[in-house]
Motif scaffolding. Structure first.
Motif, PDB file in Angstrom:
ATOM      1  N   UNK A   1      -5.414   7.282 -10.402  1.00 51.40           N
ATOM      2  CA  UNK A   1      -4.255   7.952  -9.814  1.00 51.40           C
ATOM      3  C   UNK A   1      -2.994   7.105  -9.961  1.00 51.40           C
ATOM      4  N   UNK A   2      -3.044   5.847  -9.506  1.00 54.96           N
ATOM      5  CA  UNK A   2      -1.852   4.995  -9.567  1.00 54.96           C
ATOM      6  C   UNK A   2      -1.575   4.507 -10.982  1.00 54.96           C
TER       7      UNK A   2
ATOM      8  N   UNK B   1      -0.960  -1.266   1.268  1.00 55.47           N
ATOM      9  CA  UNK B   1      -0.576  -2.664   1.096  1.00 55.47           C
ATOM     10  C   UNK B   1       0.809  -2.775   0.460  1.00 55.47           C
ATOM     11  N   UNK B   2       1.044  -1.999  -0.591  1.00 52.59           N
ATOM     12  CA  UNK B   2       2.307  -2.104  -1.313  1.00 52.59           C
ATOM     13  C   UNK B   2       3.483  -1.602  -0.477  1.00 52.59           C
ATOM     14  N   UNK B   3       3.280  -0.536   0.277  1.00 48.74           N
ATOM     15  CA  UNK B   3       4.381   0.048   1.051  1.00 48.74           C
ATOM     16  C   UNK B   3       4.658  -0.701   2.346  1.00 48.74           C
TER      17      UNK B   3
ATOM     18  N   UNK C   1      -8.341   1.097  -5.025  1.00 46.76           N
ATOM     19  CA  UNK C   1      -7.308   2.127  -5.105  1.00 46.76           C
ATOM     20  C   UNK C   1      -6.959   2.648  -3.716  1.00 46.76           C
ATOM     21  N   UNK C   2      -7.956   2.737  -2.831  1.00 46.18           N
ATOM     22  CA  UNK C   2      -7.707   3.222  -1.485  1.00 46.18           C
ATOM     23  C   UNK C   2      -6.862   2.280  -0.650  1.00 46.18           C
ATOM     24  N   UNK C   3      -6.902   0.968  -0.956  1.00 45.66           N
ATOM     25  CA  UNK C   3      -6.131  -0.021  -0.208  1.00 45.66           C
ATOM     26  C   UNK C   3      -4.733  -0.231  -0.777  1.00 45.66           C
ATOM     27  N   UNK C   4      -4.548   0.157  -2.017  1.00 42.19           N
ATOM     28  CA  UNK C   4      -3.345  -0.200  -2.752  1.00 42.19           C
ATOM     29  C   UNK C   4      -2.060   0.334  -2.122  1.00 42.19           C
TER      30      UNK C   4
ATOM     31  N   UNK D   1      -4.747  -7.842  -7.546  1.00 47.13           N
ATOM     32  CA  UNK D   1      -5.151  -7.257  -8.823  1.00 47.13           C
ATOM     33  C   UNK D   1      -5.851  -5.939  -8.537  1.00 47.13           C
ATOM     34  N   UNK D   2      -5.681  -5.002  -9.455  1.00 46.51           N
ATOM     35  CA  UNK D   2      -6.259  -3.667  -9.308  1.00 46.51           C
ATOM     36  C   UNK D   2      -6.869  -3.257 -10.643  1.00 46.51           C
TER      37      UNK D   2
END
Length: 222
Positions: free
Chosen positions: A126-127, A78-80, A72-75, A118-119
């Motif tokens: 949160x996301x 990475x996406x933005x 979750x901390x990397x998501x 994958x998450x």
């Protein structure tokens, strides 16, 4: 250069001749070797190939070409910071999520222009809430940090566990996440109502949530 000259000569010899146009029966390869136009064309082709190889290597260093799990901390970063991202929100105990994993892994190797990740939904509350993920598996497609489409459960892929990778691939093409391929059939496009629901946009950065679609797949809130 010699190989390029031979290829060019062969192309000229194989060209259909117009009745009113005379073209010699043969092309001198040695003369083509001294052709400045052909030499420039050859250099441009080599430069383009080198540039493409460097681009692919740079993408691979950033994780493209493989299907990997993120926390979750990397998501968010990475996406933005990645132009095209395909994220599978999954639950490790759901068999259907394992089926999606298989297709994601295949597509990640085929399309370097997108990052496939994958998450774990239970580990990323949160996301999961912000994006309105209520049914798993859920595949969310992001472009410049904006969710542009999603596949919820298997209903949009035919409702069966044995759907094809091409069906997922077609959805990624529709969302402009991967480039079009002539070999891929436009499978799994869904009804007009489904496409209207799938086209809703949500920003990860601004926290605008998508609403999950009803499906027979597992609800991880249970």
């Amino acid at each position: 250069m010699l190989a390029a000259a031979r290829d060019y000569a062969k192309e000229l010899e194989n060209q259909p001749q117009h009745p009113d146009t005379f073209i010699g029966n043969s092309v001198n390869v040695d003369e083509l070797l001294d052709d400045p136009e052909l030499e420039a064309l050859h250099k441009d082709r080599i430069a383009a190939m080198k540039q493409e190889a460097e681009r692919r290597a740079a993408l691979q260093r950033q994780g493209h070409g493989s299907y990997s799990e993120v926390s979750e901390g990397e998501f968010l970063e990475l996406v933005t910071k990645t132009e095209n991202v395909v994220c599978h929100f999954y639950h490790r105990d759901f068999e259907r999520c394992k089926i999606v994993d298989k297709h994601m892994d295949m597509l990640a190797k085929k399309y370097l222009e997108a990052r496939f990740i994958k998450l774990s939904a239970p580990d990323a509350p949160f996301f999961t809430v912000k994006l309105g993920i209520k049914v798993l598996p859920a595949v969310v497609m992001f472009k410049h940090g904006i969710s542009v489409d999603r596949i919820v459960g298997f209903e949009q892929l035919g409702g069966q566990d044995n759907f094809s990778t091409a069906a997922v691939e077609a959805r990624l093409k529709q969302a402009d996440i991967v480039t079009c391929s002539k070999q891929v059939a436009a499978a799994g496009s869904g009804s007009d109502d489904e496409r209207q629901q799938q086209s809703q946009h949500g920003s990860v950065r601004c926290g605008i949530a998508h609403k999950g679609l009803d499906d027979d797949s597992s609800d991880f809130d249970d």
